[in-house]
Design a protein around this motif. Structure first.
Motif, PDB file in Angstrom:
ATOM      1  N   GLY A  35     -59.054  18.627  10.228  1.00 50.10           N
ATOM      2  CA  GLY A  35     -58.774  19.346  11.595  1.00 50.10           C
ATOM      3  C   GLY A  35     -57.601  18.494  12.552  1.00 50.10           C
ATOM      4  N   GLU A  36     -57.112  17.518  11.837  1.00 53.66           N
ATOM      5  CA  GLU A  36     -56.204  16.899  12.526  1.00 53.66           C
ATOM      6  C   GLU A  36     -54.607  17.629  12.797  1.00 53.66           C
ATOM      7  N   SER A  37     -54.527  18.800  11.968  1.00 55.51           N
ATOM      8  CA  SER A  37     -53.533  19.519  12.305  1.00 55.51           C
ATOM      9  C   SER A  37     -53.634  20.987  11.071  1.00 55.51           C
ATOM     10  N   THR A  38     -53.168  21.919  11.569  1.00 52.32           N
ATOM     11  CA  THR A  38     -52.994  23.093  10.497  1.00 52.32           C
ATOM     12  C   THR A  38     -51.767  23.573  10.235  1.00 52.32           C
ATOM     13  N   TRP A  39     -51.455  23.517   8.960  1.00 52.38           N
ATOM     14  CA  TRP A  39     -50.122  23.761   8.435  1.00 52.38           C
ATOM     15  C   TRP A  39     -50.422  25.329   7.881  1.00 52.38           C
ATOM     16  N   HIS A  40     -48.858  25.995   7.833  1.00 45.03           N
ATOM     17  CA  HIS A  40     -48.697  27.170   7.190  1.00 45.03           C
ATOM     18  C   HIS A  40     -47.554  27.086   6.408  1.00 45.03           C
ATOM     19  N   VAL A  41     -47.522  27.544   5.186  1.00 48.20           N
ATOM     20  CA  VAL A  41     -46.634  27.920   4.255  1.00 48.20           C
ATOM     21  C   VAL A  41     -46.371  29.128   3.812  1.00 48.20           C
ATOM     22  N   ASP A  42     -45.419  29.946   4.564  1.00 45.12           N
ATOM     23  CA  ASP A  42     -45.371  31.385   4.396  1.00 45.12           C
ATOM     24  C   ASP A  42     -43.889  31.619   3.437  1.00 45.12           C
ATOM     25  N   GLY A  43     -44.028  32.697   2.591  1.00 43.18           N
ATOM     26  CA  GLY A  43     -42.699  32.841   2.282  1.00 43.18           C
ATOM     27  C   GLY A  43     -42.729  34.262   1.072  1.00 43.18           C
ATOM     28  N   TYR A  44     -41.932  34.285   0.068  1.00 40.53           N
ATOM     29  CA  TYR A  44     -41.669  35.439  -0.841  1.00 40.53           C
ATOM     30  C   TYR A  44     -41.417  34.543  -2.246  1.00 40.53           C
ATOM     31  N   VAL A  45     -41.989  35.121  -3.094  1.00 42.47           N
ATOM     32  CA  VAL A  45     -41.803  34.538  -4.471  1.00 42.47           C
ATOM     33  C   VAL A  45     -41.516  35.537  -5.741  1.00 42.47           C
ATOM     34  N   ASN A  46     -40.485  35.539  -6.409  1.00 45.70           N
ATOM     35  CA  ASN A  46     -39.955  36.537  -7.345  1.00 45.70           C
ATOM     36  C   ASN A  46     -39.639  35.770  -8.582  1.00 45.70           C
ATOM     37  N   PRO A  47     -40.482  35.132  -9.106  1.00 42.49           N
ATOM     38  CA  PRO A  47     -40.053  34.209 -10.347  1.00 42.49           C
ATOM     39  C   PRO A  47     -39.194  34.815 -11.402  1.00 42.49           C
ATOM     40  N   GLY A  48     -39.581  36.211 -11.654  1.00 40.97           N
ATOM     41  CA  GLY A  48     -38.535  36.982 -12.686  1.00 40.97           C
ATOM     42  C   GLY A  48     -37.226  36.715 -12.493  1.00 40.97           C
ATOM     43  N   SER A  49     -36.937  36.924 -11.160  1.00 39.31           N
ATOM     44  CA  SER A  49     -35.500  36.959 -10.753  1.00 39.31           C
ATOM     45  C   SER A  49     -35.000  35.614 -10.267  1.00 39.31           C
ATOM     46  N   LYS A  50     -35.884  34.722 -10.442  1.00 39.97           N
ATOM     47  CA  LYS A  50     -35.532  33.275  -9.844  1.00 39.97           C
ATOM     48  C   LYS A  50     -35.252  33.231  -8.405  1.00 39.97           C
ATOM     49  N   GLU A  51     -36.033  33.898  -7.578  1.00 43.70           N
ATOM     50  CA  GLU A  51     -35.970  33.945  -6.074  1.00 43.70           C
ATOM     51  C   GLU A  51     -37.247  33.512  -5.628  1.00 43.70           C
ATOM     52  N   LEU A  52     -37.080  32.295  -4.845  1.00 44.76           N
ATOM     53  CA  LEU A  52     -38.210  31.933  -3.870  1.00 44.76           C
ATOM     54  C   LEU A  52     -37.639  31.642  -2.482  1.00 44.76           C
ATOM     55  N   SER A  53     -38.446  31.770  -1.495  1.00 46.23           N
ATOM     56  CA  SER A  53     -38.208  31.491  -0.112  1.00 46.23           C
ATOM     57  C   SER A  53     -39.598  31.161   0.515  1.00 46.23           C
ATOM     58  N   PHE A  54     -39.585  29.739   1.410  1.00 44.74           N
ATOM     59  CA  PHE A  54     -40.706  29.254   1.789  1.00 44.74           C
ATOM     60  C   PHE A  54     -40.386  28.811   3.154  1.00 44.74           C
ATOM     61  N   THR A  55     -41.415  28.993   4.316  1.00 39.76           N
ATOM     62  CA  THR A  55     -41.146  28.275   5.410  1.00 39.76           C
ATOM     63  C   THR A  55     -42.377  27.794   5.762  1.00 39.76           C
ATOM     64  N   ALA A  56     -42.205  26.473   6.281  1.00 46.15           N
ATOM     65  CA  ALA A  56     -43.416  25.458   6.548  1.00 46.15           C
ATOM     66  C   ALA A  56     -43.323  25.293   8.238  1.00 46.15           C
ATOM     67  N   TYR A  57     -44.636  25.412   8.712  1.00 45.26           N
ATOM     68  CA  TYR A  57     -44.639  25.164  10.106  1.00 45.26           C
ATOM     69  C   TYR A  57     -45.966  24.664  10.460  1.00 45.26           C
TER      70      TYR A  57
END
Length: 717
Positions: free
Chosen positions: A210-232
């Motif tokens: 409970g010290e803090s709460t993080w989020h990692v959201d994004g999009y994954v398309n391993p077949g096309s070798k495309e990944l996108s992540f946002t952390a906050y």
């Protein structure tokens, strides 16, 4: 053009249909047999995998139950992984894994879905062991087995493909905790829930209960070798308390984004394209700066090239700091002799935009500075470790219609008028010294003996009146020497840099202070804010020339009872010799007030250089060596001539202001510590002299060391 019809006889069509039918029947039959025996095959494969984990990695793997819940989905319960004689690495309550059938036909395991719940992964560091050191052992074994040349491009391709293939199309992770324990002094825990649905990733991470709460959201398309992540983080910055507790460093940011755009072969190179960006990143680390540094907006669009034997950040990459842009090229070539390359190119752009792009808190003295015009920058560095003396280095910041319109926190022209200088010892102010006519010890440049001026310039900065604050050849030689010695032995500071460091900046040795020093020197020199003569005059009146002795006015009276204008060539050479280690000055004299014999070689060497440059007449008698006499009132403080003083103890780094003259360098310090801290401290303490007489062997060793120092000095000039 019409393509003619191809007429196939019916008998051939019938034969093809029969072959295809038989093939399908065989496949269905084999599939039915495999389906009926899949539970037995699963148990056999699991037993084999458990045995291999024990044999190759020393892992005790236990699985409570396992079975198929669908055509290609396996469900396991009560899974535990425990390295031998180590803490439990992992425990999972339930795990369901589904694979795609088509890639499996070709031997590739591609995950279609993963469900995981009620478990943990725990990394424990204890003493000199960890519960993941089995990985290191395996890597060592693999490297021993593969002694042949490795193609880095192939390795990068294989690793990336393996990682991407392990990312499922769909995932549901519940109540999973990832823990890290560092010798019971710092601990981290991440309670994680994550879902991948049709490529969309959503996750919530509870940090340290409970010290803090993080989020990692994004999009994954391993077949096309495309990944996108946002952390906050929720409601505040995302930060790692571990860094502050363990490393005394603070790192936080509002958002962090990373994206893998593509990865493919480009000729013999494997090219990985991606981007990384951060908003409002805060850094606090004593080696970097004494205060918080805030990077408001930074982004790197990168093309990484992995070749057969090198890794490079291609010049097509662009780094952004706010509106400022720079193109970096970094290359590291492996082999018996490693090669390091660095190029930075910033095209012509708005100077104020570049200044505003620097992180907040980085340049304290320049805060609020306003400029107009444009600047462009180029840096080129190349080091082949096989021939370090051939290192290449050049750095050019070019102004275009550049002008300072408003001073910042510090007026860079303040030294053109009388001002107060405060020297520091142990980080504490010693006393205030007025640099101006109201101080009886202040000496104008035209009242300082040319013998002293020429001796100091020859030893410290021969090209002072012709360079623009920096001497690239000196920096290049310093890089070569420091690399060969594996320590910071030689600096490349000019008198301009030493003056700026002492007058404008704090005494804290940090990366930020060094960067600010370089920028202030450039601003002063390229805008002619202070004349060369005034810079030299100020330098001679603030330089440390003994314990609590500052400036040539104090020094000439202290050592010789003379006015600065009356200093002889011998006096000047002596004072020049103590500039690197001013607190060691009294150890150069014998009890009678004359200089110790080992100093003769220094006088002859430096005097010859000055004579060749027309700065003094040639003198075969040692350029006034025998005429240098310490003021009689000071001779009572000299050690007896029989006392053995290790003069080599006073040698060391050129940029070693205020270091205790007899403390030897700590070989355990790394290069970072030697530049910005560690063993170099201001002090007036001295080592007790050995009362034994020097042996012939000691004298010979002393002469050899003196010749070595002379050779290094000659190379530096």
């Amino acid at each position: 053009m019409r393509i003619p019809k191809i007429k196939i006889p019916k008998k051939y069509l019938k034969i093809g249909a029969w072959v295809l039918g038989v093939f399908l029947i065989v496949c269905i039959s084999l599939g039915a047999v495999a389906y009926s025996k899949r539970e037995a095959l699963l148990k056999k494969m699991m037993a084999k995998a458990i045995a291999k984990a024990d044999k190759d990695y020393g892992l005790e793997v236990k699985i409570g139950s396992a079975g198929f819940t669908g055509l290609s989905t396996v469900k396991m319960t009560a899974i535990s992984v425990v390295p031998k004689e180590r803490d439990t690495l992992s425990s999972i309550g339930e795990l369901s894994v589904g694979v795609k059938l088509f890639p499996l036909i070709f031997g590739n395991v591609k995950l279609s879905e993963v469900e995981m719940s009620d478990g943990f992964v725990s990394v424990v560091l204890k003493d000199s062991t960890t519960n993941i050191d089995f990985i290191l052992k395996r890597k060592k074994k693999d490297s021993t087995e593969n002694k042949g040349k490795s193609n880095l491009a192939e390795i990068a391709n294989n690793i990336l493909n393996q990682v991407l293939y392990k990312i499922p199309d769909d995932m549901d992770m519940k109540n999973m905790v990832f823990k890290f324990n560092d010798h019971d002094t710092a601990q981290l825990s991440f309670a994680t829930a994550a879902v991948i649905d049709g490529g969309d990733l959503k996750s919530t991470i509870n940090v340290n209960n409970g010290e803090s709460t993080w989020h990692v959201d994004g999009y994954v398309n391993p077949g096309s070798k495309e990944l996108s992540f946002t952390a906050y983080a929720d409601g505040k910055k995302l930060e790692l308390p571990y860094l502050n507790n363990k490393l005394h460093a603070k790192l936080s940011f509002d958002t962090l984004q990373t994206e893998l755009k593509n990865a493919k072969y480009s000729g013999n190179d494997y090219k990985i394209s991606g981007s990384w960006s951060v908003k409002n990143m805060l850094i606090n680390q004593p080696r970097i700066a004494s205060n918080d540094i805030i990077v408001q907006s930074a982004k790197l669009d990168a093309d990484i090239l992995v070749g057969p034997n090198y890794i490079a950040l291609d010049s097509s990459s662009t780094a952004y700091l706010k509106t400022a842009e720079i193109h970096p090229y970094v290359k590291y070539t492996l082999g018996k002799n490693k090669i390091y390359e660095l190029k930075l190119t910033a095209e012509e752009q708005d100077a104020q935009g570049v200044l505003d792009a620097f992180p907040q808190g980085l340049f304290e003295s320049l805060e609020g500075l306003k400029v107009q015009g444009k600047v462009k920058y180029n840096l080129n560095f190349y080091l082949d470790t096989k021939t370090p003396d051939s290192v290449r280095f050049n750095s050019t910041l070019t102004p275009v219609d550049f002008k300072i319109t408003k001073w910042g926190k510090t007026d860079l022209q303040k030294i053109n008028s009388p001002f107060v200088y405060t020297p520091y010892e142990y980080g504490k102010p010693m006393r205030d010294i007025t640099i101006g006519p109201s101080n009886p010890n202040f000496t104008p440049l035209n009242q300082i003996s040319k013998n002293f001026i020429n001796a100091v310039l020859t030893a410290e900065d021969p090209s002072f009146f012709t360079h623009n604050g920096f001497v690239e050849e000196s920096i290049r030689k310093s890089i070569a020497v420091n690399y060969k010695e594996k320590k910071f032995k030689r600096g490349g500071s000019t008198i301009s840099m030493q003056l700026v460091k002492n007058v404008y900046l704090s005494r804290q040795k940090t990366l930020a202070r060094k960067a600010e020093e370089i920028l202030i020197v450039w601003l002063i020199e390229h805008n002619h804010l202070v004349s060369k003569n005034r810079m030299l005059e100020v330098y001679f009146n603030i330089m440390e020339l003994g314990k609590n002795i500052y400036g040539i006015g104090e020094a000439s009276r202290y050592y010789f009872g003379k006015q600065p204008a009356d200093l002889t060539i011998g006096d000047g050479l002596f004072l020049a010799s103590i500039v690197p280690k001013p607190k060691a000055s009294m150890y150069k004299f014998m009890a009678g007030g004359g200089l110790k014999p080992y100093m003769f070689n220094y006088f002859r060497f430096m005097g010859n250089i000055m004579a060749r440059r027309g700065l003094t007449p040639a003198d075969t008698a040692g350029y006034g060596f025998y005429n240098v006499r310490l003021r009689e009132g000071l001779r009572q403080y000299l050690a007896p001539d029989t006392a053995a003083v290790d003069t080599a103890a006073f040698d060391g780094e050129e940029d070693d202001e205020g270091m205790p003259p007899v403390i030897m360098q700590d070989n355990n310090k790394n290069l970072f510590d030697r530049i910005f801290g560690g063993s170099k401290k201001d002090s007036s303490s001295v080592k007790q002299a050995d009362t034994t007489t020097k042996s012939k062997k000691q004298l010979r060793q002393e002469r050899r060391e003196q010749r070595k120092r002379e050779k290094e000095l000659e190379n530096g000039n």
